[in-house]
Design a protein around this motif. Structure first.
Motif, mmCIF file in Angstrom:
data_model
loop_
_atom_site.group_PDB
_atom_site.id
_atom_site.type_symbol
_atom_site.label_atom_id
_atom_site.label_comp_id
_atom_site.label_asym_id
_atom_site.label_seq_id
_atom_site.Cartn_x
_atom_site.Cartn_y
_atom_site.Cartn_z
ATOM 1 N N ILE A 184 -10.384 4.432 -3.260
ATOM 2 C CA ILE A 184 -11.578 5.134 -2.781
ATOM 3 C C ILE A 184 -12.024 6.086 -3.881
ATOM 4 O O ILE A 184 -11.433 7.146 -4.079
ATOM 5 C CB ILE A 184 -11.299 5.885 -1.467
ATOM 6 C CG1 ILE A 184 -10.876 4.887 -0.385
ATOM 7 C CG2 ILE A 184 -12.522 6.685 -1.035
ATOM 8 C CD1 ILE A 184 -10.472 5.516 0.921
ATOM 9 N N VAL A 220 -7.416 4.538 5.895
ATOM 10 C CA VAL A 220 -7.812 4.170 4.537
ATOM 11 C C VAL A 220 -8.887 3.095 4.517
ATOM 12 O O VAL A 220 -9.895 3.228 3.810
ATOM 13 C CB VAL A 220 -6.591 3.732 3.706
ATOM 14 C CG1 VAL A 220 -7.019 3.126 2.383
ATOM 15 C CG2 VAL A 220 -5.670 4.912 3.450
ATOM 16 N N GLU A 221 -8.725 2.030 5.294
ATOM 17 C CA GLU A 221 -9.700 0.938 5.258
ATOM 18 C C GLU A 221 -11.059 1.396 5.769
ATOM 19 O O GLU A 221 -12.099 1.039 5.195
ATOM 20 C CB GLU A 221 -9.189 -0.260 6.062
ATOM 21 C CG GLU A 221 -7.974 -0.937 5.421
ATOM 22 C CD GLU A 221 -8.197 -1.323 3.959
ATOM 23 O OE1 GLU A 221 -9.277 -1.865 3.637
ATOM 24 O OE2 GLU A 221 -7.302 -1.057 3.136
ATOM 25 N N GLU A 222 -11.093 2.167 6.854
ATOM 26 C CA GLU A 222 -12.359 2.691 7.371
ATOM 27 C C GLU A 222 -13.031 3.603 6.348
ATOM 28 O O GLU A 222 -14.230 3.528 6.140
ATOM 29 C CB GLU A 222 -12.110 3.461 8.671
ATOM 30 C CG GLU A 222 -11.738 2.567 9.821
ATOM 31 C CD GLU A 222 -12.865 2.444 10.828
ATOM 32 O OE1 GLU A 222 -13.708 3.350 10.884
ATOM 33 O OE2 GLU A 222 -12.898 1.432 11.535
ATOM 34 N N ASN A 225 -5.661 4.664 -3.619
ATOM 35 C CA ASN A 225 -5.829 3.507 -2.743
ATOM 36 C C ASN A 225 -7.249 2.942 -2.815
ATOM 37 O O ASN A 225 -7.723 2.312 -1.877
ATOM 38 C CB ASN A 225 -5.456 3.876 -1.302
ATOM 39 C CG ASN A 225 -3.953 3.888 -1.103
ATOM 40 O OD1 ASN A 225 -3.336 2.851 -0.919
ATOM 41 N ND2 ASN A 225 -3.358 5.069 -1.176
ATOM 42 N N THR A 252 1.936 4.663 1.049
ATOM 43 C CA THR A 252 1.680 5.571 2.172
ATOM 44 C C THR A 252 2.446 6.874 2.023
ATOM 45 O O THR A 252 2.558 7.636 2.953
ATOM 46 C CB THR A 252 2.072 4.900 3.512
ATOM 47 O OG1 THR A 252 3.448 4.558 3.469
ATOM 48 C CG2 THR A 252 1.215 3.695 3.789
ATOM 49 N N LYS A 271 -12.609 3.597 3.149
ATOM 50 C CA LYS A 271 -13.035 2.790 1.998
ATOM 51 C C LYS A 271 -14.420 2.206 2.262
ATOM 52 O O LYS A 271 -15.294 2.227 1.393
ATOM 53 C CB LYS A 271 -12.018 1.675 1.739
ATOM 54 C CG LYS A 271 -12.189 0.983 0.402
ATOM 55 C CD LYS A 271 -11.100 -0.038 0.163
ATOM 56 C CE LYS A 271 -9.767 0.636 -0.057
ATOM 57 N NZ LYS A 271 -8.705 -0.331 -0.427
ATOM 58 N N GLY A 272 -14.641 1.690 3.483
ATOM 59 C CA GLY A 272 -15.956 1.157 3.832
ATOM 60 C C GLY A 272 -17.025 2.232 3.853
ATOM 61 O O GLY A 272 -18.130 2.044 3.335
ATOM 62 N N HIS A 285 -3.177 7.872 6.206
ATOM 63 C CA HIS A 285 -2.892 6.470 5.860
ATOM 64 C C HIS A 285 -3.452 5.492 6.899
ATOM 65 O O HIS A 285 -3.738 4.343 6.582
ATOM 66 C CB HIS A 285 -1.381 6.265 5.676
ATOM 67 C CG HIS A 285 -0.592 6.480 6.929
ATOM 68 N ND1 HIS A 285 -0.267 7.738 7.397
ATOM 69 C CD2 HIS A 285 -0.087 5.598 7.816
ATOM 70 C CE1 HIS A 285 0.424 7.625 8.522
ATOM 71 N NE2 HIS A 285 0.544 6.338 8.804
ATOM 72 N N LYS A 286 -3.662 5.937 8.139
ATOM 73 C CA LYS A 286 -4.190 5.065 9.196
ATOM 74 C C LYS A 286 -5.687 4.787 9.021
ATOM 75 O O LYS A 286 -6.224 3.873 9.631
ATOM 76 C CB LYS A 286 -3.983 5.713 10.568
ATOM 77 C CG LYS A 286 -2.536 5.983 10.925
ATOM 78 C CD LYS A 286 -2.465 6.737 12.242
ATOM 79 C CE LYS A 286 -1.042 7.167 12.559
ATOM 80 N NZ LYS A 286 -1.001 7.996 13.782
ATOM 81 N N MET A 324 0.836 -1.196 0.000
ATOM 82 C CA MET A 324 0.000 0.000 0.000
ATOM 83 C C MET A 324 0.874 1.250 0.000
ATOM 84 O O MET A 324 1.807 1.346 0.763
ATOM 85 C CB MET A 324 -0.903 -0.011 1.228
ATOM 86 C CG MET A 324 -1.822 1.200 1.284
ATOM 87 S SD MET A 324 -2.814 1.220 2.780
ATOM 88 C CE MET A 324 -3.811 -0.206 2.502
ATOM 89 N N LYS A 371 -11.136 3.381 14.671
ATOM 90 C CA LYS A 371 -12.319 2.594 14.987
ATOM 91 C C LYS A 371 -13.492 3.452 15.444
ATOM 92 O O LYS A 371 -14.603 2.968 15.535
ATOM 93 C CB LYS A 371 -11.995 1.557 16.076
ATOM 94 C CG LYS A 371 -10.973 0.528 15.634
ATOM 95 C CD LYS A 371 -11.467 -0.252 14.435
ATOM 96 C CE LYS A 371 -10.415 -1.258 13.975
ATOM 97 N NZ LYS A 371 -10.749 -1.842 12.686
#
Length: 197
Positions: free
Chosen positions: A95, A61-63, A93, A3, A65-66, A58-59, A1, A191
């Protein structure tokens, strides 16, 4: 990934006008992501905006994306410099459902839109300008009064400013964003993003 936030790949950007927020339904209301420093965010921000500083993006990205699969993301900064880097980083990345608030928080405030105000401080761009100007004055003074080699200081600052202008990225700004005064209060833990929405 990837960053590396300071070296984005060029991408065609999606612009979001402030009026867009007045005509959206709850399912299409954008998630507002303010990429300025926590200090700048505390000074003035759009109600319900989340603060995710560019240096910490970068911390998340996954959240993000969802979230972008449920609602569009709209990225905000003071004008456009940091938000362009954030947009290109997120789209690189994966999105795709995001845009940039046209004119940033500056135009939002100037047009009389609602904001939450806190304590006044110096923006990151203001800090960069003040330090660059101080280094130029100091280097010139020392170069003329002590030794000519000190003239390298303003020359290097000038090269850095030219690079920042051509690439829309600023190394000094990225370094300053890591200072404690630009990181208090701490950024939102990844989170907790979904919990607040």
């Amino acid at each position: 990934m990837n960053t590396n936030l300071a070296d984005p790949q060029p991408v065609s950007r999606s612009r979001v006008e402030p009026a867009h927020f007045e005509s959206t339904s709850p399912r299409t209301t954008p998630v507002l992501i303010d990429v300025r420093t926590p200090h700048e965010f505390a000074e003035v921000h759009i109600p319900e905006a989340l603060n995710i500083p560019l240096s910490d993006l970068h911390k998340f990205v996954e959240e993000l994306k969802g979230l972008s699969q449920e609602r569009p993301l709209t990225l905000i900064c003071r004008t456009h410099n940091r938000v362009k880097i954030a947009y290109e980083y997120l789209t690189n990345n994966g999105i795709a459902n995001c845009g940039i608030l046209e004119g940033g928080i500056t135009d939002w405030v100037n047009s009389g839109k609602p904001v939450i105000r806190g304590r006044k401080g110096i923006s990151l761009e203001g800090q960069v300008r003040a330090i660059a100007g101080s280094l130029i004055v100091l280097g010139t003074g020392l170069g003329l009064s002590v030794h000519a080699w000190f003239l390298l200081i303003p020359a290097l600052v000038g090269i850095g400013l030219i690079h920042a202008g051509l690439t829309d990225s600023c190394l000094m700004g990225m370094l300053l964003s890591k200072l404690p005064m630009n990181r208090i209060p701490p950024p939102l833990p990844p989170k907790q993003i979904g919990v607040l929405l």
